[in-house]
Write a protein that holds these residues in place. Sequence first.
Motif, PDB file in Angstrom:
ATOM      1  N   TYR A 148      67.002  50.021  10.222  1.00 56.86           N
ATOM      2  CA  TYR A 148      67.479  48.984   9.364  1.00 56.86           C
ATOM      3  C   TYR A 148      67.813  50.347   7.942  1.00 56.86           C
ATOM      4  N   ASP A 149      69.028  50.399   7.265  1.00 56.06           N
ATOM      5  CA  ASP A 149      68.470  50.836   6.624  1.00 56.06           C
ATOM      6  C   ASP A 149      68.857  50.133   5.134  1.00 56.06           C
ATOM      7  N   TYR A 150      68.481  50.526   4.015  1.00 54.99           N
ATOM      8  CA  TYR A 150      68.424  49.909   2.761  1.00 54.99           C
ATOM      9  C   TYR A 150      69.496  50.058   1.854  1.00 54.99           C
ATOM     10  N   PRO A 151      69.845  48.617   0.888  1.00 55.86           N
ATOM     11  CA  PRO A 151      71.032  49.169   0.382  1.00 55.86           C
ATOM     12  C   PRO A 151      71.086  50.546  -0.403  1.00 55.86           C
ATOM     13  N   ASP A 152      70.252  50.747  -0.373  1.00 50.38           N
ATOM     14  CA  ASP A 152      70.131  52.720  -2.153  1.00 50.38           C
ATOM     15  C   ASP A 152      70.985  53.671  -0.434  1.00 50.38           C
ATOM     16  N   GLY A 153      70.985  53.724   0.583  1.00 51.50           N
ATOM     17  CA  GLY A 153      71.110  54.887   1.568  1.00 51.50           C
ATOM     18  C   GLY A 153      70.012  54.870   2.182  1.00 51.50           C
ATOM     19  N   SER A 154      69.267  53.910   2.405  1.00 57.30           N
ATOM     20  CA  SER A 154      67.927  54.943   2.735  1.00 57.30           C
ATOM     21  C   SER A 154      67.464  54.168   4.357  1.00 57.30           C
ATOM     22  N   THR A 155      66.871  55.259   5.039  1.00 55.67           N
ATOM     23  CA  THR A 155      67.248  54.284   6.451  1.00 55.67           C
ATOM     24  C   THR A 155      65.264  54.260   6.875  1.00 55.67           C
ATOM     25  N   ALA A 156      65.810  53.646   6.876  1.00 55.26           N
ATOM     26  CA  ALA A 156      63.438  52.557   6.753  1.00 55.26           C
ATOM     27  C   ALA A 156      63.220  52.245   8.738  1.00 55.26           C
ATOM     28  N   LEU A 157      64.131  52.049   9.199  1.00 50.65           N
ATOM     29  CA  LEU A 157      63.527  51.792  11.003  1.00 50.65           C
ATOM     30  C   LEU A 157      64.883  52.798  11.538  1.00 50.65           C
ATOM     31  N   ARG A 158      64.732  53.485  12.704  1.00 52.58           N
ATOM     32  CA  ARG A 158      65.523  54.127  13.347  1.00 52.58           C
ATOM     33  C   ARG A 158      65.428  54.250  14.936  1.00 52.58           C
ATOM     34  N   GLY A 159      66.450  52.924  15.693  1.00 53.60           N
ATOM     35  CA  GLY A 159      65.987  52.332  16.777  1.00 53.60           C
ATOM     36  C   GLY A 159      64.580  52.154  17.468  1.00 53.60           C
ATOM     37  N   VAL A 160      63.887  51.895  16.814  1.00 54.54           N
ATOM     38  CA  VAL A 160      62.506  51.452  16.855  1.00 54.54           C
ATOM     39  C   VAL A 160      62.707  50.659  17.949  1.00 54.54           C
ATOM     40  N   ASP A 161      62.201  50.740  19.020  1.00 49.18           N
ATOM     41  CA  ASP A 161      61.587  49.661  20.542  1.00 49.18           C
ATOM     42  C   ASP A 161      60.020  49.487  20.989  1.00 49.18           C
ATOM     43  N   LEU A 162      59.899  48.414  21.198  1.00 49.00           N
ATOM     44  CA  LEU A 162      58.635  48.173  21.077  1.00 49.00           C
ATOM     45  C   LEU A 162      58.298  47.142  21.655  1.00 49.00           C
ATOM     46  N   THR A 163      57.171  46.949  23.027  1.00 47.18           N
ATOM     47  CA  THR A 163      56.467  45.452  23.338  1.00 47.18           C
ATOM     48  C   THR A 163      55.339  45.035  23.242  1.00 47.18           C
ATOM     49  N   VAL A 164      54.744  43.800  23.185  1.00 46.26           N
ATOM     50  CA  VAL A 164      54.118  43.512  22.600  1.00 46.26           C
ATOM     51  C   VAL A 164      53.812  42.201  23.649  1.00 46.26           C
ATOM     52  N   ALA A 165      53.088  42.652  24.841  1.00 46.67           N
ATOM     53  CA  ALA A 165      52.312  41.211  25.585  1.00 46.67           C
ATOM     54  C   ALA A 165      51.651  40.156  24.909  1.00 46.67           C
ATOM     55  N   ALA A 166      52.051  38.947  25.749  1.00 44.75           N
ATOM     56  CA  ALA A 166      51.542  37.623  25.142  1.00 44.75           C
ATOM     57  C   ALA A 166      49.863  38.116  24.919  1.00 44.75           C
ATOM     58  N   GLY A 167      49.064  37.265  23.967  1.00 41.40           N
ATOM     59  CA  GLY A 167      47.632  37.770  23.738  1.00 41.40           C
ATOM     60  C   GLY A 167      47.436  39.447  23.198  1.00 41.40           C
ATOM     61  N   GLU A 168      48.124  40.157  23.697  1.00 42.14           N
ATOM     62  CA  GLU A 168      47.362  42.142  23.258  1.00 42.14           C
ATOM     63  C   GLU A 168      46.953  41.940  21.731  1.00 42.14           C
ATOM     64  N   ARG A 169      45.967  42.792  21.124  1.00 47.16           N
ATOM     65  CA  ARG A 169      45.917  43.017  20.174  1.00 47.16           C
ATOM     66  C   ARG A 169      46.678  44.533  20.143  1.00 47.16           C
ATOM     67  N   VAL A 170      47.567  44.874  18.548  1.00 46.94           N
ATOM     68  CA  VAL A 170      48.261  45.685  19.144  1.00 46.94           C
ATOM     69  C   VAL A 170      47.438  46.458  17.290  1.00 46.94           C
ATOM     70  N   ALA A 171      47.462  48.128  17.322  1.00 48.36           N
ATOM     71  CA  ALA A 171      47.487  48.446  15.705  1.00 48.36           C
ATOM     72  C   ALA A 171      48.527  49.238  15.632  1.00 48.36           C
ATOM     73  N   LEU A 172      49.329  48.841  14.311  1.00 49.69           N
ATOM     74  CA  LEU A 172      50.717  49.949  13.595  1.00 49.69           C
ATOM     75  C   LEU A 172      49.564  50.520  12.868  1.00 49.69           C
ATOM     76  N   LEU A 173      49.443  51.583  12.829  1.00 48.65           N
ATOM     77  CA  LEU A 173      49.171  52.884  12.080  1.00 48.65           C
ATOM     78  C   LEU A 173      50.304  53.599  12.144  1.00 48.65           C
ATOM     79  N   GLY A 174      50.025  54.775  10.367  1.00 43.00           N
ATOM     80  CA  GLY A 174      51.729  55.081  10.507  1.00 43.00           C
ATOM     81  C   GLY A 174      50.667  55.889   8.815  1.00 43.00           C
ATOM     82  N   PRO A 175      51.685  56.726   7.671  1.00 43.38           N
ATOM     83  CA  PRO A 175      51.542  57.228   6.573  1.00 43.38           C
ATOM     84  C   PRO A 175      51.878  56.064   5.587  1.00 43.38           C
ATOM     85  N   ASN A 176      52.329  56.127   4.821  1.00 49.81           N
ATOM     86  CA  ASN A 176      52.921  55.317   3.089  1.00 49.81           C
ATOM     87  C   ASN A 176      55.041  55.663   3.919  1.00 49.81           C
ATOM     88  N   GLY A 177      55.252  55.048   3.791  1.00 51.83           N
ATOM     89  CA  GLY A 177      56.342  54.722   3.938  1.00 51.83           C
ATOM     90  C   GLY A 177      56.950  55.744   5.183  1.00 51.83           C
TER      91      GLY A 177
END
Length: 254
Positions: free
Chosen positions: A12-41
């Motif tokens: 995903y690219d925002y209208p200003d041209g900045s890229t926010a997501l670069r080919g994300v692959d993620l699978t979460v099974a039914a009933g899983e509890r997953v923490a999504l971590l990462g710095p700001n931005g």
Amino acid sequence: MNPSLDLRGVHYDYPDGSTALRGVDLTVAAGERVALLGPNGAGKTTLVLHLNGILHGGAGQVTVGGLDVDPADRARLMEIRRRVGIVFQDPDDQLFMPTVAEDVAFGPANLGLRGDELAQRVDEALAAVKMSEFRGQTPHHLSFGQRRRVAVATVLAMRPEILVLDEPSSNLDPASRRELSEILRTLPVTLLMVTHDLPYALELCPRAVILDAGRIVADGATIDVLADEDLLRGHRLELPYGFDPRLAATQLGI
């Protein structure tokens, strides 16, 4: 069984041209509890907003419970938004009715539910977050922790398949933090928790994913992710001073 969430090559690219997501692959099974971590931005909020079609238009595919997110299919998008319940960081963004019960009823009432069925949804959701006795109160007269639990109830009343929580422990006192964690552990849903609170991630989510610069850079058991000091340092994540994730896991019985 279809996974609750399946993201393939999401970009995903925002209208200003900045890229926010670069080919994300993620699978979460039914009933899983997953923490999504990462710095700001890192792209965490952008990823979450793809889960119910609020953001779209880049490459890749998002699938929720076997349904592809297709913004052009309005009926399907409504069903996906029912399945994916997002609880925002500030509960006041979700609470706007005169009473707690009316706030919790708002979503299912918009689906057309009335009468006993609507009342049952409200009763179930309030009971799940231990707020039944506050049903007649004005939400903004409640404590911050109580308002956050009511915000969770407004989403649970939709009977979602996936519950997405944005910084659920922020601004909570220790007692409210513990009460919320006890509630979240019992919910029969898939849980995706976006957080900077690494001890809370360890307490609630057996699996952790680190997103940085729009890419998933780590995916594994939360205890292993948090015990990797070089990994955390490399992606601007820090444990509280003196916090030992392996010792804490033992104390928590993980």
